[in-house]
Design an enzyme around this catalytic site. Structure first.
Site, PDB file in Angstrom:
ATOM      1  N   ASP A   1     -55.915  33.299  47.205  1.00  0.00           N
ATOM      2  CA  ASP A   1     -54.578  32.725  47.035  1.00  0.00           C
ATOM      3  C   ASP A   1     -54.633  31.266  46.594  1.00  0.00           C
ATOM      4  O   ASP A   1     -55.650  30.608  46.731  1.00  0.00           O
ATOM      5  CB  ASP A   1     -53.856  32.733  48.384  1.00  0.00           C
TER       6      ASP A   1
ATOM      7  N   LYS B   1     -52.162  31.820  40.839  1.00  0.00           N
ATOM      8  CA  LYS B   1     -51.438  31.400  39.643  1.00  0.00           C
ATOM      9  C   LYS B   1     -51.921  32.204  38.454  1.00  0.00           C
ATOM     10  O   LYS B   1     -53.118  32.376  38.261  1.00  0.00           O
ATOM     11  CB  LYS B   1     -51.709  29.921  39.366  1.00  0.00           C
TER      12      LYS B   1
ATOM     13  N   MET C   1     -43.202  26.473  54.982  1.00  0.00           N
ATOM     14  CA  MET C   1     -42.482  26.602  53.700  1.00  0.00           C
ATOM     15  C   MET C   1     -41.080  25.990  53.773  1.00  0.00           C
ATOM     16  O   MET C   1     -40.136  26.532  53.182  1.00  0.00           O
ATOM     17  CB  MET C   1     -42.366  28.091  53.300  1.00  0.00           C
TER      18      MET C   1
END
Ligand SMILES: C[S@@+](CC[C@H](N)C(=O)[O-])C[C@H]1O[C@@H](n2cnc3c(N)ncnc32)[C@H](O)[C@@H]1O
Length: 268
Positions: free
Chosen positions: A37, A59, A173
């Protein structure tokens, strides 16, 4: 017929490679392929032996994360081709890491797997910032929540349940919604003067901590220009950081903001 491979869903911790478990390191050293990740640190990736295939799902060339169903397909097909797959995730796979979804997918395909826990951001960031998440006399518990809403919907937890002065709140987050989170908690009854911390890059050389009151946290974070990943801790235990943060340089404290470099200090 090819024998099915094996998938290890492995937590890499928040960034410091020395927080990797012995088991995680052993699995990395014996993997055929590592699927990792965005939040897995470069220092940890450097521990993967040469010759082991590495696939990033953090990504794509267009700078977007690979969608979860795509990641599931990649892991399943690698395992079905007989590989020993390490699915390496930031922090702990089962804490806001979608590890459960991947495990269910593997189960559905009859692929054998294991889950190797990692140090989650709440534990890593709090320890490296000198904030015990629980402390006798200051709170009765700790709660991990997400500050991110799915599909850009409005963040709408039951704020009245979260506004509990006896329970430390750790928000994953939550950077984009920080102002909303702080405002809603105050509206729901949590004191505006509750101590709060935002920690960027916990346990990495880029660790940067901002401490303020709940009312001022979002502004202080914006002034310090903190970027993701940020973990936010709200509760009286944050006050202990002034005494317990071993990386804290006393000359760098200004307007309640502390900035420091744990790696260089820890290893000096
Ligand atoms: C998708 S969640 C993954 C959490 C991960 N599974 C864990 O257990 O830590 C990503 C969030 O974790 C937090 N996070 C992860 N690593 C961090 C770090 N080194 N410093 C600060 N926050 C971090 C941030 O809140 C970030 O937005």
């Amino acid at each position: 017929m090819t024998t099915k491979g094996f998938v290890s869903l492995v937590g890499s911790g928040p960034g410091d490679p020395e927080l990797l478990t012995v088991k995680a390191l052993r699995l990395l050293q014996h993997a055929d392929v590592v699927v990792f990740d965005r939040l897995v640190s470069a220092d940890i990736l450097a521990l993967i032996p040469h010759g082991v295939s590495q696939i990033t799902v953090g990504k794509s060339p267009g700078n977007h994360c690979v969608p979860q169903d795509q990641i599931n397909k990649i892991i399943v097909s690698l395992a079905l081709s007989g590989r020993r797959v390490v699915r390496l995730k930031g922090g702990d796979p089962y804490i806001f890491g979608r590890g459960g979804e991947e495990a269910l997918e593997l189960r559905q395909h009859g692929i054998p797997f294991e889950v190797v826990p990692g140090v989650t951001a709440a534990a890593g960031c709090s320890s490296y910032a000198g904030i015990p998440l629980t402390h006798r006399g200051l709170n009765h518990g700790v709660r991990f929540i997400t500050g991110h809403s799915q599909n850009d919907e409005t963040l709408a937890p039951d704020w009245s349940k979260l506004a509990d002065p006896d329970c430390t709140l750790v928000i994953y987050m939550g950077l984009a919604n920080l102002q909303t989170i702080c405002t809603e908690l105050i509206h729901a009854g949590l004191s505006a003067s509750t101590p709060a911390a935002a920690i960027h890059g916990g346990s990495t050389p880029r660790q940067h901590k901002v401490i303020a009151t709940l009312a001022d946290l979002a502004d202080a974070v914006a002034r310090a220009d903190l970027q993701s990943p940020v973990t936010t801790i709200i509760g009286d235990v944050v006050t202990l950081s002034a005494q317990l943060d071993r990386f804290q340089g006393d000359s760098r404290l200004a307007e309640g903001v502390a900035d420091y470099e744990p790696f260089s200090l820890a290893r000096a």
